[in-house]
Design a protein around this motif. Structure first.
Motif, PDB file in Angstrom:
ATOM      1  N   SER A  32      21.368  -5.017  -7.424  1.00 12.13           N
ATOM      2  CA  SER A  32      20.574  -4.007  -7.837  1.00 12.13           C
ATOM      3  C   SER A  32      19.090  -4.651  -8.301  1.00 12.13           C
ATOM      4  CB  SER A  32      20.943  -3.125  -9.100  1.00 12.13           C
ATOM      5  OG  SER A  32      21.244  -3.944 -10.105  1.00 12.13           O
ATOM      6  N   THR A  33      18.980  -5.847  -8.338  1.00 12.06           N
ATOM      7  CA  THR A  33      17.884  -6.523  -8.609  1.00 12.06           C
ATOM      8  C   THR A  33      17.056  -7.114  -7.099  1.00 12.06           C
ATOM      9  OG1 THR A  33      18.919  -8.478  -8.893  1.00 12.06           O
ATOM     10  CG2 THR A  33      18.618  -7.174 -10.583  1.00 12.06           C
ATOM     11  N   TRP A  34      15.793  -7.233  -7.410  1.00  6.15           N
ATOM     12  CA  TRP A  34      14.884  -7.592  -6.293  1.00  6.15           C
ATOM     13  C   TRP A  34      13.842  -8.356  -6.640  1.00  6.15           C
ATOM     14  CZ3 TRP A  34      10.250  -5.425  -6.607  1.00  6.15           C
ATOM     15  CH2 TRP A  34      10.079  -4.488  -7.219  1.00  6.15           C
ATOM     16  N   ARG A  35      13.007  -9.160  -5.812  1.00 12.08           N
ATOM     17  CA  ARG A  35      11.770  -9.797  -6.215  1.00 12.08           C
ATOM     18  C   ARG A  35      11.133  -9.628  -4.752  1.00 12.08           C
ATOM     19  NH1 ARG A  35      10.914 -15.183  -5.370  1.00 12.08           N
ATOM     20  NH2 ARG A  35      12.558 -16.189  -4.449  1.00 12.08           N
ATOM     21  N   VAL A  36       9.757  -9.844  -4.971  1.00 13.20           N
ATOM     22  CA  VAL A  36       9.022  -9.873  -3.831  1.00 13.20           C
ATOM     23  C   VAL A  36       8.837 -11.290  -3.535  1.00 13.20           C
ATOM     24  CG1 VAL A  36       6.527  -9.602  -3.032  1.00 13.20           C
ATOM     25  CG2 VAL A  36       7.576  -7.771  -4.436  1.00 13.20           C
ATOM     26  N   VAL A  37       8.868 -11.720  -2.202  1.00 14.94           N
ATOM     27  CA  VAL A  37       8.636 -12.951  -1.740  1.00 14.94           C
ATOM     28  C   VAL A  37       7.478 -12.862  -0.604  1.00 14.94           C
ATOM     29  CG1 VAL A  37      11.047 -13.843  -2.097  1.00 14.94           C
ATOM     30  CG2 VAL A  37      10.445 -12.630   0.104  1.00 14.94           C
ATOM     31  N   GLY A  38       6.613 -13.993  -0.610  1.00 16.86           N
ATOM     32  CA  GLY A  38       5.592 -14.156   0.194  1.00 16.86           C
ATOM     33  C   GLY A  38       4.450 -13.018  -0.080  1.00 16.86           C
ATOM     34  N   SER A  39       3.393 -12.784   0.571  1.00 16.36           N
ATOM     35  CA  SER A  39       2.122 -12.248   0.492  1.00 16.36           C
ATOM     36  C   SER A  39       2.209 -10.781   0.773  1.00 16.36           C
ATOM     37  CB  SER A  39       1.113 -12.852   1.388  1.00 16.36           C
ATOM     38  OG  SER A  39       1.433 -12.849   2.655  1.00 16.36           O
ATOM     39  N   TRP A  40       1.459 -10.283   0.192  1.00 16.08           N
ATOM     40  CA  TRP A  40       1.148  -8.621   0.291  1.00 16.08           C
ATOM     41  C   TRP A  40       0.265  -8.411   1.683  1.00 16.08           C
ATOM     42  CZ3 TRP A  40       3.636  -5.248  -2.691  1.00 16.08           C
ATOM     43  CH2 TRP A  40       4.314  -5.773  -4.042  1.00 16.08           C
ATOM     44  N   GLY A  41       0.421  -7.173   2.088  1.00 18.04           N
ATOM     45  CA  GLY A  41      -0.441  -6.848   3.242  1.00 18.04           C
ATOM     46  C   GLY A  41      -1.778  -6.347   2.527  1.00 18.04           C
ATOM     47  N   GLN A  42      -2.638  -5.664   3.372  1.00 15.72           N
ATOM     48  CA  GLN A  42      -3.920  -5.373   2.869  1.00 15.72           C
ATOM     49  C   GLN A  42      -3.695  -3.751   2.152  1.00 15.72           C
ATOM     50  OE1 GLN A  42      -3.008  -4.914   5.950  1.00 15.72           O
ATOM     51  NE2 GLN A  42      -3.569  -2.748   6.477  1.00 15.72           N
ATOM     52  N   GLY A  43      -2.710  -3.123   2.617  1.00 21.10           N
ATOM     53  CA  GLY A  43      -2.547  -1.709   2.077  1.00 21.10           C
ATOM     54  C   GLY A  43      -3.195  -0.774   3.108  1.00 21.10           C
ATOM     55  N   THR A  44      -2.512   0.348   2.750  1.00 18.35           N
ATOM     56  CA  THR A  44      -3.045   1.652   3.603  1.00 18.35           C
ATOM     57  C   THR A  44      -3.573   2.910   2.608  1.00 18.35           C
ATOM     58  OG1 THR A  44      -2.846   3.001   5.333  1.00 18.35           O
ATOM     59  CG2 THR A  44      -0.932   2.487   4.204  1.00 18.35           C
ATOM     60  N   GLN A  45      -4.450   3.494   2.714  1.00 15.39           N
ATOM     61  CA  GLN A  45      -4.777   4.341   1.556  1.00 15.39           C
ATOM     62  C   GLN A  45      -4.411   5.584   2.095  1.00 15.39           C
ATOM     63  OE1 GLN A  45      -7.244   4.193  -1.469  1.00 15.39           O
ATOM     64  NE2 GLN A  45      -6.051   6.535  -1.372  1.00 15.39           N
ATOM     65  N   VAL A  46      -3.779   6.289   1.163  1.00 18.22           N
ATOM     66  CA  VAL A  46      -3.322   7.484   1.220  1.00 18.22           C
ATOM     67  C   VAL A  46      -3.786   8.685   0.327  1.00 18.22           C
ATOM     68  CG1 VAL A  46      -1.268   9.397   1.298  1.00 18.22           C
ATOM     69  CG2 VAL A  46      -1.059   7.217   2.434  1.00 18.22           C
ATOM     70  N   THR A  47      -4.433   9.692   0.795  1.00 17.62           N
ATOM     71  CA  THR A  47      -5.080  10.672  -0.162  1.00 17.62           C
ATOM     72  C   THR A  47      -4.776  11.932   0.150  1.00 17.62           C
ATOM     73  OG1 THR A  47      -7.085   9.129  -0.110  1.00 17.62           O
ATOM     74  CG2 THR A  47      -7.354  11.562  -0.968  1.00 17.62           C
ATOM     75  N   VAL A  48      -4.262  12.488  -0.915  1.00 21.32           N
ATOM     76  CA  VAL A  48      -3.488  13.944  -0.812  1.00 21.32           C
ATOM     77  C   VAL A  48      -4.352  14.899  -1.567  1.00 21.32           C
ATOM     78  CG1 VAL A  48      -1.704  15.491  -1.026  1.00 21.32           C
ATOM     79  CG2 VAL A  48      -1.438  13.162  -0.513  1.00 21.32           C
TER      80      VAL A  48
END
Length: 122
Positions: free
Chosen positions: A104-120
């Motif tokens: 049930s546990t996790w961690r982020v490994v490595g780098s993040w992406g640049q992301g994508t914007q969502v606007t509602v």
């Protein structure tokens, strides 16, 4: 270094749908799954969902259960987030990440992406 590229964001009206994609150039060392996160304006980045590469098992944050679905295509090294019945409070930058999941546990490994914007819009 593993690269992540998110896409599929945009502007949508409340009640609409979007499908986000995250393509990874490979698996980060120690990674056995992928996750989606989001960061609303002036707020912290929060976990949304994760999926395991091998068996496809998933886990979701409670507030999105029933509206968002995470899926993967191992052959394409791509993870998707199908988002339905979008609400203005879903407005955020959405990110994916390689995860190391242990029960049930996790961690982020490595780098993040640049992301994508969502606007509602309401």
């Amino acid at each position: 270094q593993v690269q992540l590229v998110e896409s599929g964001g945009g502007l949508v009206q409340a009640g609409g749908s979007l499908r986000l994609s995250c393509t990874t150039s490979g698996r980060a060392v120690g990674s056995n799954g992928m996750g989606w996160f989001r960061q609303p304006p002036q707020k912290e980045r929060r976990f949304l969902a994760r999926i395991m590469w091998v068996d496809g098992s998933t886990d979701y944050e409670d507030s999105i259960k029933g509206r968002f679905t995470i899926a993967r295509d191992n052959a394409k090294n791509t993870v998707y987030l199908q988002m339905n019945n979008l609400k203005p409070e879903d407005t955020a930058v959405y990110y994916c990440a390689n995860l190391q999941v242990d029960g049930s546990t996790w961690r982020v490994v490595g780098s993040w992406g640049q992301g994508t914007q969502v606007t509602v819009s309401s």
